[in-house]
Write a protein that holds these residues in place. Structure first.
Motif, PDB file in Angstrom:
ATOM      1  N   ARG A  54      27.462 -67.277  50.577  1.00  0.00           N
ATOM      2  CA  ARG A  54      27.044 -65.676  50.518  1.00  0.00           C
ATOM      3  C   ARG A  54      28.062 -65.393  50.190  1.00  0.00           C
ATOM      4  NH1 ARG A  54      28.978 -62.938  56.288  1.00  0.00           N
ATOM      5  NH2 ARG A  54      26.919 -63.599  56.980  1.00  0.00           N
ATOM      6  N   ALA A  55      28.822 -66.049  49.082  1.00  0.00           N
ATOM      7  CA  ALA A  55      30.060 -66.585  48.038  1.00  0.00           C
ATOM      8  C   ALA A  55      29.536 -66.070  46.518  1.00  0.00           C
ATOM      9  CB  ALA A  55      30.904 -67.298  48.350  1.00  0.00           C
ATOM     10  N   GLU A  56      27.927 -67.113  46.913  1.00  0.00           N
ATOM     11  CA  GLU A  56      27.528 -66.666  45.456  1.00  0.00           C
ATOM     12  C   GLU A  56      26.387 -65.386  45.435  1.00  0.00           C
ATOM     13  OE1 GLU A  56      25.862 -71.265  43.638  1.00  0.00           O
ATOM     14  OE2 GLU A  56      25.164 -70.581  46.140  1.00  0.00           O
ATOM     15  N   ASP A  57      25.849 -65.184  46.427  1.00  0.00           N
ATOM     16  CA  ASP A  57      25.541 -63.914  46.075  1.00  0.00           C
ATOM     17  C   ASP A  57      26.093 -62.927  46.090  1.00  0.00           C
ATOM     18  OD1 ASP A  57      23.322 -64.817  48.003  1.00  0.00           O
ATOM     19  OD2 ASP A  57      23.345 -63.483  50.019  1.00  0.00           O
ATOM     20  N   GLU A  58      27.563 -63.195  45.920  1.00  0.00           N
ATOM     21  CA  GLU A  58      28.298 -61.580  46.280  1.00  0.00           C
ATOM     22  C   GLU A  58      29.107 -61.709  44.584  1.00  0.00           C
ATOM     23  OE1 GLU A  58      31.600 -62.495  48.788  1.00  0.00           O
ATOM     24  OE2 GLU A  58      30.613 -61.103  50.543  1.00  0.00           O
ATOM     25  N   ALA A  59      29.319 -63.355  44.243  1.00  0.00           N
ATOM     26  CA  ALA A  59      29.459 -63.156  42.954  1.00  0.00           C
ATOM     27  C   ALA A  59      28.823 -62.416  41.863  1.00  0.00           C
ATOM     28  CB  ALA A  59      29.530 -64.207  42.823  1.00  0.00           C
ATOM     29  N   LEU A  60      27.015 -63.521  42.022  1.00  0.00           N
ATOM     30  CA  LEU A  60      26.569 -62.553  41.292  1.00  0.00           C
ATOM     31  C   LEU A  60      25.527 -61.071  41.631  1.00  0.00           C
ATOM     32  CD1 LEU A  60      23.536 -65.427  42.791  1.00  0.00           C
ATOM     33  CD2 LEU A  60      24.658 -64.994  39.795  1.00  0.00           C
ATOM     34  N   ALA A  61      25.534 -60.422  42.845  1.00  0.00           N
ATOM     35  CA  ALA A  61      26.402 -59.187  43.087  1.00  0.00           C
ATOM     36  C   ALA A  61      27.122 -58.578  41.807  1.00  0.00           C
ATOM     37  CB  ALA A  61      26.249 -58.378  44.166  1.00  0.00           C
ATOM     38  N   ARG A  62      28.261 -59.236  42.217  1.00  0.00           N
ATOM     39  CA  ARG A  62      28.963 -58.394  42.222  1.00  0.00           C
ATOM     40  C   ARG A  62      28.847 -58.649  40.025  1.00  0.00           C
ATOM     41  NH1 ARG A  62      32.174 -61.717  43.759  1.00  0.00           N
ATOM     42  NH2 ARG A  62      32.707 -63.067  42.349  1.00  0.00           N
ATOM     43  N   ASP A  63      28.434 -59.421  39.153  1.00  0.00           N
ATOM     44  CA  ASP A  63      28.586 -59.600  37.933  1.00  0.00           C
ATOM     45  C   ASP A  63      27.425 -58.841  37.542  1.00  0.00           C
ATOM     46  OD1 ASP A  63      30.792 -61.507  37.934  1.00  0.00           O
ATOM     47  OD2 ASP A  63      28.931 -62.981  37.418  1.00  0.00           O
ATOM     48  N   ARG A  64      25.615 -58.505  38.123  1.00  0.00           N
ATOM     49  CA  ARG A  64      25.038 -57.914  37.814  1.00  0.00           C
ATOM     50  C   ARG A  64      25.772 -56.672  37.938  1.00  0.00           C
ATOM     51  NH1 ARG A  64      21.242 -61.555  41.265  1.00  0.00           N
ATOM     52  NH2 ARG A  64      20.119 -62.648  39.458  1.00  0.00           N
ATOM     53  N   THR A  65      26.467 -55.825  38.689  1.00  0.00           N
ATOM     54  CA  THR A  65      27.333 -54.381  38.830  1.00  0.00           C
ATOM     55  C   THR A  65      27.972 -54.351  37.595  1.00  0.00           C
ATOM     56  OG1 THR A  65      27.157 -54.421  40.978  1.00  0.00           O
ATOM     57  CG2 THR A  65      28.586 -52.699  40.648  1.00  0.00           C
ATOM     58  N   ALA A  66      28.628 -54.833  37.441  1.00  0.00           N
ATOM     59  CA  ALA A  66      29.483 -55.216  36.605  1.00  0.00           C
ATOM     60  C   ALA A  66      29.110 -54.785  34.394  1.00  0.00           C
ATOM     61  CB  ALA A  66      30.722 -55.717  36.246  1.00  0.00           C
ATOM     62  N   VAL A  67      27.959 -55.140  34.828  1.00  0.00           N
ATOM     63  CA  VAL A  67      26.666 -55.490  33.743  1.00  0.00           C
ATOM     64  C   VAL A  67      25.582 -53.497  33.420  1.00  0.00           C
ATOM     65  CG1 VAL A  67      24.841 -55.666  32.282  1.00  0.00           C
ATOM     66  CG2 VAL A  67      26.357 -57.654  33.332  1.00  0.00           C
ATOM     67  N   GLU A  68      26.080 -53.695  34.768  1.00  0.00           N
ATOM     68  CA  GLU A  68      25.201 -51.746  34.413  1.00  0.00           C
ATOM     69  C   GLU A  68      25.835 -50.978  34.882  1.00  0.00           C
ATOM     70  OE1 GLU A  68      21.944 -51.651  35.292  1.00  0.00           O
ATOM     71  OE2 GLU A  68      21.685 -53.017  36.504  1.00  0.00           O
ATOM     72  N   ALA A  69      27.759 -51.405  35.290  1.00  0.00           N
ATOM     73  CA  ALA A  69      28.533 -50.180  35.206  1.00  0.00           C
ATOM     74  C   ALA A  69      28.726 -50.196  33.609  1.00  0.00           C
ATOM     75  CB  ALA A  69      29.810 -50.140  35.801  1.00  0.00           C
ATOM     76  N   ALA A  70      29.214 -51.401  32.767  1.00  0.00           N
ATOM     77  CA  ALA A  70      29.329 -51.589  31.229  1.00  0.00           C
ATOM     78  C   ALA A  70      28.465 -50.128  30.682  1.00  0.00           C
ATOM     79  CB  ALA A  70      29.541 -52.216  30.883  1.00  0.00           C
ATOM     80  N   LEU A  71      27.096 -50.763  30.984  1.00  0.00           N
ATOM     81  CA  LEU A  71      26.106 -50.254  30.203  1.00  0.00           C
ATOM     82  C   LEU A  71      25.826 -48.978  30.229  1.00  0.00           C
ATOM     83  CD1 LEU A  71      22.873 -52.395  30.842  1.00  0.00           C
ATOM     84  CD2 LEU A  71      23.952 -51.633  28.788  1.00  0.00           C
ATOM     85  N   ALA A  72      26.327 -47.985  31.787  1.00  0.00           N
ATOM     86  CA  ALA A  72      26.059 -46.390  32.119  1.00  0.00           C
ATOM     87  C   ALA A  72      27.750 -45.828  31.236  1.00  0.00           C
ATOM     88  CB  ALA A  72      26.747 -46.500  33.632  1.00  0.00           C
ATOM     89  N   ALA A  73      28.265 -46.862  31.091  1.00  0.00           N
ATOM     90  CA  ALA A  73      29.441 -46.393  30.336  1.00  0.00           C
ATOM     91  C   ALA A  73      29.256 -46.109  28.094  1.00  0.00           C
ATOM     92  CB  ALA A  73      31.237 -47.330  30.695  1.00  0.00           C
ATOM     93  N   GLY A  74      28.554 -47.329  28.820  1.00  0.00           N
ATOM     94  CA  GLY A  74      28.642 -47.374  26.978  1.00  0.00           C
ATOM     95  C   GLY A  74      29.401 -48.115  26.217  1.00  0.00           C
ATOM     96  N   ASP A  75      29.540 -48.762  26.769  1.00  0.00           N
ATOM     97  CA  ASP A  75      31.088 -50.118  26.665  1.00  0.00           C
ATOM     98  C   ASP A  75      30.255 -51.353  26.656  1.00  0.00           C
ATOM     99  OD1 ASP A  75      33.013 -51.502  26.050  1.00  0.00           O
ATOM    100  OD2 ASP A  75      34.162 -50.572  26.956  1.00  0.00           O
ATOM    101  N   ASP A  76      29.978 -51.267  24.416  1.00  0.00           N
ATOM    102  CA  ASP A  76      28.825 -52.505  24.492  1.00  0.00           C
ATOM    103  C   ASP A  76      29.727 -53.694  24.606  1.00  0.00           C
ATOM    104  OD1 ASP A  76      26.746 -50.885  23.889  1.00  0.00           O
ATOM    105  OD2 ASP A  76      26.910 -50.690  21.780  1.00  0.00           O
ATOM    106  N   GLN A  77      30.902 -54.098  24.415  1.00  0.00           N
ATOM    107  CA  GLN A  77      31.395 -54.819  24.747  1.00  0.00           C
ATOM    108  C   GLN A  77      32.099 -55.389  25.896  1.00  0.00           C
ATOM    109  OE1 GLN A  77      35.112 -54.555  22.178  1.00  0.00           O
ATOM    110  NE2 GLN A  77      35.738 -56.314  22.912  1.00  0.00           N
ATOM    111  N   ALA A  78      32.216 -54.311  26.642  1.00  0.00           N
ATOM    112  CA  ALA A  78      32.193 -54.580  28.308  1.00  0.00           C
ATOM    113  C   ALA A  78      31.282 -55.477  28.515  1.00  0.00           C
ATOM    114  CB  ALA A  78      32.948 -53.671  28.379  1.00  0.00           C
ATOM    115  N   ALA A  79      29.756 -54.528  28.362  1.00  0.00           N
ATOM    116  CA  ALA A  79      28.519 -55.284  28.901  1.00  0.00           C
ATOM    117  C   ALA A  79      28.489 -56.717  28.171  1.00  0.00           C
ATOM    118  CB  ALA A  79      27.774 -54.207  28.111  1.00  0.00           C
ATOM    119  N   ARG A  80      28.543 -56.562  27.382  1.00  0.00           N
ATOM    120  CA  ARG A  80      28.349 -58.526  26.722  1.00  0.00           C
ATOM    121  C   ARG A  80      29.094 -58.873  27.838  1.00  0.00           C
ATOM    122  NH1 ARG A  80      24.948 -58.772  22.659  1.00  0.00           N
ATOM    123  NH2 ARG A  80      24.790 -57.570  21.265  1.00  0.00           N
TER     124      ARG A  80
END
Length: 459
Positions: free
Chosen positions: A377-403
């Motif tokens: 479950r911890a790995e589930d949560e970590a993967l979901a959290r990291d994917r959400t972080a990428v999506e959020a950075a893309l939505a904000a247009g922050d290329d550096q944060a997305a990378r």
């Protein structure tokens, strides 16, 4: 002009077998072919040799491969793995492309041979690839029944067929005085019942004793202890060693199947797709019906071939019927001459790698559902959290944060697959304590204690 590059990502020997005919087609068309293997050291040596002798090999976990430079250096990537892994690769690869920009690899996937059960579930995991490879009209009809009338009805497909080779070799003349060869392709889980496996071994021994002018060769799927898609029950080598009187002409061989087929007079299996290799070699074939027609064994799919025979009813191997497979069944299953990997190559050529791939059904957390037995479950949560972080950075247009977030996702995927490798090694070595924990419904506790025990990780 630089040759185009195709990368095949495989995690088990059965997936390698499914990818090889397509790899051959790409190589013939002038592509540079390489394989990314999930723990290549765990593959049977014979399987590994078949690809290392011809293609470049990368030791790469399938999870982090999706977001890696290796994947994006290829013009096309074929993913041959379990369904949830295929879906996660598709999702993470598109996510990485949205961060990277530019071109992406054309993604394709397929099935490693005939699918006997849960075909629709397999399709659901694979929707969203640039090309979904199917075997024949049987699969096409099932796909249309499944996806027709949905948003996924236009999913690109390619019917690539089941033939491994197109040049059926001429039979090598056999010395009239040399023994004939009966080759049986053993499977790890068909039959799965120990009593039935013992009965099968006894039948082979009886026929060998009653047919002294035949060599009865059993070709196991894997050697004892080797890893494959299905769990091994009673290995045939073990069963033959238990026989009270094993005939001298009853043999076990781990030679490559193609080499064995060159001298085979009669081939038999319950439901192994080695049947199609035997047909490629022009061998006379039969399909065992000694254990009935069962979906779990896949015998229902081969029943219509017209090759059915009950070995237990034969007095000797000379009494085995010599039949040709039903032409209509061959065409429908995908062995007809009209189906080939050229259909995949044509679809790849039409793919716009500057545009998003087709819509995906099993995205994000849905793909993790299929991995619940594999990751914590911890790995589930970590993967979901990291994917959400990428999506959020893309939505904000922050290329550096997305990378940066994408790099974090790659690290988490690596950690998850590393843990999976450790767990797999443990499962292969587990003994009585694990068996008791499973029986008592406390395997979760056993697994947790095992993980926190100092020095517990298997070497």
């Amino acid at each position: 002009m630089t040759a185009k590059r195709v990368l095949f990502a495989c995690d088990l020997d059965s997936q390698v077998f499914g990818a090889l005919p397509l790899a051959d087609a790409f190589e013939t068309a002038g592509w540079t072919v390489s394989f990314a293997l999930h723990a290549p050291g765990e593959l049977p040596p014979g399987v590994l040799a078949r690809i290392t002798n011809r293609f470049e090999i990368h030791d790469a976990w399938i999870g982090p491969l999706a977001v890696s430079d290796l994947a994006f250096s290829a013009d096309a990537v074929g993913v041959f793995a379990t369904g949830s892994r295929i879906a996660r690769f598709r999702y993470d690869n598109e996510l990485a492309w949205r961060v990277r920009g530019g071109r992406r690899p054309a993604l394709f996937c397929g099935f490693n041979g005939l699918v006997f059960e849960r075909f629709e579930e397999g399709l659901a995991w694979r929707l969203g690839y640039d090309v979904l490879c199917l075997n024949g009209p049987r699969d096409e009809d099932a796909f249309r029944d499944f996806a027709g009338g949905t948003a996924f009805a236009d999913q690109p497909i390619a019917t690539v067929g089941l033939r491994r080779r197109r040049d059926v070799p001429a039979a090598t003349p056999r010395d009239a005085e040399s023994p004939k060869t009966f080759l049986f392709a053993e499977q790890v889980a068909a039959p799965s019942d120990p009593e039935h496996r013992e009965r099968l071994a006894a039948t082979l021994a009886r026929l060998a004793a009653a047919s002294p002018d035949w060599r009865v060769v059993v070709r196991p799927r894997v050697q004892p202890g080797e890893r494959t898609f299905h769990d091994q029950t009673l290995h045939m080598e073990t069963l033959l060693k238990r026989l009270p009187a094993r005939p001298a002409n009853l043999l076990i061989s781990y030679e490559p199947l193609e080499r064995l087929l060159d001298g085979t007079d009669l081939f038999a299996t319950i439901s192994s797709t080695a049947l199609f290799d035997a047909l490629d070699h022009g061998a006379t074939c039969c399909v065992l019906l000694d254990f009935g027609v069962r979906n779990a064994y896949g015998s229902h799919v081969l029943f219509g071939s017209g090759l059915g025979v009950e070995l237990s009813r034969l007095a000797t191997l000379d009494d085995a019927p010599r039949r040709a497979p039903d032409p209509g069944w061959l065409e429908r299953i995908g062995y007809g001459a009209t189906h080939s990997p050229q259909a995949l190559l044509a679809r790849i050529a039409q793919t716009d790698v500057m545009a998003p791939p087709p819509p995906q059904l099993q995205t994000g957390e849905r793909a993790l559902i299929g991995a619940s037995a594999r990751v914590s479950r911890a790995e589930d949560e970590a993967l979901a959290r990291d994917r959400t972080a990428v999506e959020a950075a893309l939505a904000a247009g922050d290329d550096q944060a997305a990378r940066a977030a994408l790099s974090g996702l790659g690290a988490t995927l690596t950690a998850s697959d590393t843990r999976h490798a450790v767990d797999s090694a443990w499962r292969r070595r587990e003994g009585g304590v694990a068996a008791l924990a499973r029986k008592a419904g406390l395997y979760w506790l056993y697994k947790r204690l095992r993980r926190i025990t100092p020095g517990a990780a298997p070497r």
